[in-house]
Design an enzyme around this catalytic site. Structure first.
Site, mmCIF file in Angstrom:
data_model
loop_
_atom_site.group_PDB
_atom_site.id
_atom_site.type_symbol
_atom_site.label_atom_id
_atom_site.label_comp_id
_atom_site.label_asym_id
_atom_site.label_seq_id
_atom_site.Cartn_x
_atom_site.Cartn_y
_atom_site.Cartn_z
ATOM 1 N N LYS A 107 11.066 -6.909 -24.305
ATOM 2 C CA LYS A 107 10.366 -6.526 -23.071
ATOM 3 C C LYS A 107 10.381 -5.004 -22.917
ATOM 4 O O LYS A 107 11.099 -4.308 -23.652
ATOM 5 C CB LYS A 107 11.044 -7.201 -21.876
ATOM 6 N N TYR A 164 15.868 26.075 -12.093
ATOM 7 C CA TYR A 164 15.544 25.877 -10.679
ATOM 8 C C TYR A 164 16.806 25.809 -9.841
ATOM 9 O O TYR A 164 17.781 25.153 -10.212
ATOM 10 C CB TYR A 164 14.760 24.570 -10.488
HETATM 11 C C1 LIG Z 1 16.646 -8.461 -20.665
HETATM 12 C C2 LIG Z 1 17.229 -9.816 -20.807
HETATM 13 C C3 LIG Z 1 18.088 -10.137 -21.875
HETATM 14 C C4 LIG Z 1 18.592 -9.095 -22.852
HETATM 15 O O1 LIG Z 1 19.693 -8.422 -22.266
HETATM 16 P P1 LIG Z 1 20.496 -7.290 -23.071
HETATM 17 O O2 LIG Z 1 21.583 -6.898 -22.149
HETATM 18 O O3 LIG Z 1 19.539 -6.170 -23.320
HETATM 19 O O4 LIG Z 1 20.978 -7.911 -24.327
HETATM 20 C C5 LIG Z 1 18.468 -11.451 -22.029
HETATM 21 N N1 LIG Z 1 18.071 -12.408 -21.143
HETATM 22 C C6 LIG Z 1 17.290 -12.118 -20.088
HETATM 23 C C7 LIG Z 1 16.902 -13.199 -19.146
HETATM 24 C C8 LIG Z 1 16.845 -10.827 -19.878
HETATM 25 O O5 LIG Z 1 16.088 -10.538 -18.814
#
Ligand SMILES: *Cc1c(COP(=O)(O)O)cnc(C)c1O
Length: 356
Positions: free
Chosen positions: A35, A252
């Site tokens: 994702k 800044y």
């Molecule tokens: C993003 C996500 C993961 C992966 O988690 P990590 O900590 O990056 O390994 C697994 N399961 C779900 C439901 C997620 O949303």
């Protein structure tokens, strides 16, 4: 010459990190979580590098359709299911697997007339209180899925709130096991932290994300200690040098004040590239491979670095903002965030360069 800032993406590191997940969870299938544009690494690039995964997990139908368009035939899980019934025909057409976490989704599925049946994962809220059916709703939800003519197969899943922390997973595991005991459906529970720390949670499908990109999910264990290699190295160069006298200020607000004569390098990278503006003076950074520190506030397109102890460094010196030699978790900690946020927030204007 173009602006020197770019992110190098190491495809073999991605693949090696997948191998680590497989070694840790040898009897589970691996659903690679890609994702958020593959945690900022480029979703199709990551999917190709990880084509040995048994499945992919994404957020949207559009992402999943792009993966199918690129020829990926594995299971593709939509982590939040569908956001409206209108997405169901495309989901069926592309052969996607959907999380079902709400009554609305059950209703939509029950009323849908689809070109093909869909695979589903029923999500149970075992204590995170984000998505999923509560334990008392679980039986009825499962019953509806079992009776639903649009459902091809059922899996059971939950998500841990504290697998990376002191809290652990015991309480959530106990709820999940009590609810699903004796049911023959495949299960999925483990994120990266649980893949690495809790074999009892591996079950049929693991869902590693951050570990595949070579970052540690734990505050107390480095990625290197876990055998992981950073897949992204954000690199730039020094584009200007300033010589400060005692009392001179940097950036800044003039928040950094020199106490002695100093050489300061100006680096082509700023918060518009995804570098955290919250990174304070003293944030870790590498110049020509040597450890240094940032000075003053991060600007939109630039930040400043201390070169006082690096007499050979100057305009054109290579700089690593995070990645190889400087774990992204270290910068994240100093900037008050987590590696996930830094990786995902890499700006689209930063060119990605693959190395095999
Ligand atoms: C993003 C996500 C993961 C992966 O988690 P990590 O900590 O990056 O390994 C697994 N399961 C779900 C439901 C997620 O949303």
């Amino acid at each position: 010459m173009p602006r020197p800032l770019h992110a190098r993406i190491d495809l073999s590191a991605l693949n090696d990190n997948l191998a680590v997940a497989r070694r840790r969870a040898p009897s589970s299938r691996v659903m690679a979580v890609i994702k958020a544009n593959g945690y900022g690494h480029g979703i199709l690039r990551v999917a190709r590098a990880l084509r040995g995964a048994d499945g992919f997990a994404v957020l949207t139908v559009e992402e999943a359709a792009a993966l199918r368009g690129a020829g990926m035939r594995q299971a593709i899980l939509l982590l939040e299911g569908f956001f409206g019934a209108a997405e169901l025909p495309a989901i069926a057409q592309h052969g996607l697997t959907v999380v079902i976490h709400s009554r609305d989704q059950l209703d939509a599925l029950a009323h849908a007339r689809l070109p093909a049946r869909v695979d589903v994962f029923l999500k149970v809220n075992t204590g995170m209180n984000r998505l999923g059916f509560n334990p008392e709703q679980f039986g009825a939800a499962l019953g509806r899925l079992q009776d639903c003519p649009s459902v091809a197969s059922i899996g059971l899943m939950t998500h841990f709130a504290g697998a990376d922390e002191e809290a652990g997973i015991a309480a959530q595991m106990a709820v999940f096991e009590a609810l699903t005991e004796g049911l023959a459906y495949p299960r999925s529970l483990a994120n990266s932290a649980a893949v690495l720390r809790y074999p009892q949670a591996h079950a049929d499908w693991v869902r590693p994300g951050i570990m595949l990109y070579g970052a540690s999910p734990f505050a107390d264990r480095s990625a290197a200690e876990l055998g992981l290699r950073p897949a992204m190295t954000l690199m730039s160069e020094v584009i200007a040098v300033q010589h400060l006298r005692p009392g001179d200020r940097v950036g800044y607000g003039g928040t950094f004040v020199a106490e002695r004569p100093m050489r300061v390098g100006v680096v082509a990278c700023g918060y518009a590239d995804g570098y955290p503006r919250h990174a304070p003076t003293g944030s870790p950074i590498l110049v020509e491979g040597s450890a240094s520190r940032t000075l003053g506030r991060v600007s939109m397109d630039m930040l400043c670095v201390d070169l006082s102890h690096l007499p050979q460094a100057g305009v054109g010196s290579p700089v690593v903002l995070w990645g190889e030699g400087l774990p992204v978790e270290e910068l994240a900690r100093v900037a008050g965030t987590i590696s996930y946020e830094l990786l995902c927030a890499l700006a689209p204007r930063v060119p990605l360069r693959e190395i095999p």
